[in-house]
Enzyme design. Structure first.
Site, mmCIF file in Angstrom:
data_model
loop_
_atom_site.group_PDB
_atom_site.id
_atom_site.type_symbol
_atom_site.label_atom_id
_atom_site.label_comp_id
_atom_site.label_asym_id
_atom_site.label_seq_id
_atom_site.Cartn_x
_atom_site.Cartn_y
_atom_site.Cartn_z
ATOM 1 N N GLU A 164 31.586 44.913 39.261
ATOM 2 C CA GLU A 164 32.202 45.011 40.294
ATOM 3 C C GLU A 164 32.911 43.748 40.177
ATOM 4 O O GLU A 164 32.554 42.053 39.570
ATOM 5 C CB GLU A 164 31.408 45.149 41.343
ATOM 6 C CG GLU A 164 31.700 45.181 43.324
ATOM 7 C CD GLU A 164 33.288 46.089 42.981
ATOM 8 O OE1 GLU A 164 33.902 46.715 42.314
ATOM 9 O OE2 GLU A 164 32.536 47.339 44.196
ATOM 10 N N ASP A 165 33.921 43.361 41.594
ATOM 11 C CA ASP A 165 34.737 42.572 41.342
ATOM 12 C C ASP A 165 34.533 41.312 42.594
ATOM 13 O O ASP A 165 34.020 40.496 42.752
ATOM 14 C CB ASP A 165 36.115 42.563 41.462
ATOM 15 C CG ASP A 165 36.633 43.848 43.031
ATOM 16 O OD1 ASP A 165 36.159 44.299 43.086
ATOM 17 O OD2 ASP A 165 37.541 43.697 42.865
ATOM 18 N N ASP A 168 31.351 43.085 49.219
ATOM 19 C CA ASP A 168 32.112 43.006 50.637
ATOM 20 C C ASP A 168 31.108 43.317 51.660
ATOM 21 O O ASP A 168 29.673 42.719 52.274
ATOM 22 C CB ASP A 168 33.007 43.178 50.841
ATOM 23 C CG ASP A 168 33.819 42.388 52.225
ATOM 24 O OD1 ASP A 168 33.560 41.596 53.024
ATOM 25 O OD2 ASP A 168 34.860 44.171 52.289
ATOM 26 N N PHE A 217 39.752 36.128 52.756
ATOM 27 C CA PHE A 217 40.654 37.915 51.720
ATOM 28 C C PHE A 217 40.953 36.506 50.534
ATOM 29 O O PHE A 217 41.835 36.405 50.583
ATOM 30 C CB PHE A 217 40.967 37.981 52.363
ATOM 31 C CG PHE A 217 41.713 39.312 52.089
ATOM 32 C CD1 PHE A 217 41.015 41.057 52.145
ATOM 33 C CD2 PHE A 217 43.015 39.656 51.205
ATOM 34 C CE1 PHE A 217 41.481 42.024 51.520
ATOM 35 C CE2 PHE A 217 43.044 40.543 50.409
ATOM 36 C CZ PHE A 217 42.791 42.054 51.041
ATOM 37 N N ARG A 230 47.742 40.074 41.531
ATOM 38 C CA ARG A 230 45.952 40.509 40.517
ATOM 39 C C ARG A 230 46.156 39.788 39.001
ATOM 40 O O ARG A 230 44.870 39.476 38.987
ATOM 41 C CB ARG A 230 45.217 42.732 40.140
ATOM 42 C CG ARG A 230 45.379 43.730 40.516
ATOM 43 C CD ARG A 230 45.518 44.510 40.272
ATOM 44 N NE ARG A 230 44.896 46.555 41.339
ATOM 45 C CZ ARG A 230 43.661 46.049 42.019
ATOM 46 N NH1 ARG A 230 42.697 45.680 42.077
ATOM 47 N NH2 ARG A 230 43.602 46.834 43.218
HETATM 48 P P1 IMP Z 1 32.714 47.075 50.397
HETATM 49 O O1 IMP Z 1 32.261 47.886 49.855
HETATM 50 O O2 IMP Z 1 33.764 46.507 51.569
HETATM 51 O O3 IMP Z 1 31.948 45.856 49.368
HETATM 52 O O4 IMP Z 1 33.718 46.418 49.382
HETATM 53 C C1 IMP Z 1 34.208 46.217 48.066
HETATM 54 C C2 IMP Z 1 36.091 45.819 47.398
HETATM 55 O O5 IMP Z 1 36.621 46.000 48.816
HETATM 56 C C3 IMP Z 1 36.116 45.033 46.371
HETATM 57 O O6 IMP Z 1 35.557 46.164 45.823
HETATM 58 C C4 IMP Z 1 37.103 45.025 46.092
HETATM 59 O O7 IMP Z 1 38.433 46.099 46.182
HETATM 60 C C5 IMP Z 1 37.638 45.320 47.691
HETATM 61 N N1 IMP Z 1 37.467 43.822 49.030
HETATM 62 C C6 IMP Z 1 36.375 43.207 49.159
HETATM 63 N N2 IMP Z 1 36.566 42.425 49.879
HETATM 64 C C7 IMP Z 1 38.515 41.880 49.156
HETATM 65 C C8 IMP Z 1 39.455 40.627 49.129
HETATM 66 O O8 IMP Z 1 39.057 39.772 50.192
HETATM 67 N N3 IMP Z 1 39.967 41.130 48.883
HETATM 68 C C9 IMP Z 1 40.636 42.089 47.473
HETATM 69 N N4 IMP Z 1 39.647 42.693 47.954
HETATM 70 C C10 IMP Z 1 38.770 43.092 48.908
#
Ligand code: IMP
Length: 240
Positions: A164-165, A168, A217, A230
């Site tokens: 995963e990148d 959040d 962000f 990206r």
């Molecule tokens: P989660 O489901 O809220 O944990 O979010 C995960 C996904 O949201 C990541 O795989 C990203 O694609 C996107 N995301 C969350 N925070 C950021 C950020 O700061 N920048 C860019 N993408 C984000």
């Protein structure tokens, strides 16, 4: 001088052109003054009056290599150097998976950089699978996970590491864990480049974490802002 500045500011979106134009302008001005001054038999002094301006542009550029000036204005670099932690994570994974094949399940699109960089550093045999999910609109999580592209290969009986990148709210990984439960895989671990623990809504255990970051962000190194940025070779954040 002002119109010279204004004309150049119109092309600042393309730094290379901008730089070229500045140098063209300098040589144009040089020739102009040289002709003027040599006509009047003055020596040409202070030939590089405009060099200060060129240097200040260059120093902004070195803050954010390869960006346009607009990007430089809004992106700040977070002090993370992904390469350092990838070495450590790769070593840890080799330790944990001695003698085993691994499947890297890359979450498109943000995890492409980490997937490739980690895989290059690991000696185990790695198979690759890809799944695309999305939950973000602009800078906001919608709270709903959309499955855009499913896994194409067979993962039953395999040792999977989700790559995963960024974690959040934790919703994406909770969704994926649930989704993989039906697939009779041998084991599951999770690896993320970045973690924003202050934003967590769903509890999720992550096995390998590159860096914890504050609630900003971020973009670059695979992460996007509406599909942009990206390919920046570092992690930056947008100045809100
Ligand atoms: P989660 O489901 O809220 O944990 O979010 C995960 C996904 O949201 C990541 O795989 C990203 O694609 C996107 N995301 C969350 N925070 C950021 C950020 O700061 N920048 C860019 N993408 C984000």
């Amino acid at each position: 001088n002002n119109s010279w500045y204004f004309r150049n500011s119109l092309v600042r979106a393309n730094y290379k052109n901008f730089e070229k134009n500045i140098f063209d302008d300098i040589s144009y001005l040089e020739k102009f003054f040289y002709n003027l001054l040599s006509d009047t038999k003055y020596e040409l002094k202070n030939r590089y009056t405009h060099i200060d301006y060129v240097q200040s542009v260059t120093s902004i550029d070195s803050k954010c290599k390869g960006c346009t000036l607009e990007e430089q204005a809004i992106i700040n670099i977070l002090k993370v150097n992904p390469a350092i932690n990838q070495e450590e994570i790769a070593k840890q994974i080799m330790e944990d998976y001695k003698g085993k094949d691994i499947v890297f399940l890359c979450i498109l699109k943000g995890s492409i950089f980490l997937t490739v960089e980690l895989a290059k550093r690991i000696k185990n045999n790695i198979q690759f699978e890809f799944i695309e999910v999305s939950s973000y609109e602009g800078h906001e999580s919608t709270g709903k996970i959309k499955l855009n592209k499913d896994i194409s290969g067979v993962i039953e009986g395999k040792d999977i590491i989700i790559i995963e990148d960024i974690v959040d709210t934790g919703r994406t990984l909770s969704f994926l864990k649930e989704y993989l439960l039906d697939k009779q895989i041998a084991s599951l671990k999770i690896c993320t480049l970045l973690d924003k623990p202050s934003r967590r809504v769903m509890p999720i255990e992550v096995d390998y974490i590159g860096f914890e970051i504050e609630n900003k962000f971020v973009v670059g190194y695979g992460l996007d802002d509406n599909q942009n940025y990206r390919n920046l070779n570092y992690v930056g954040y947008i100045e809100e």
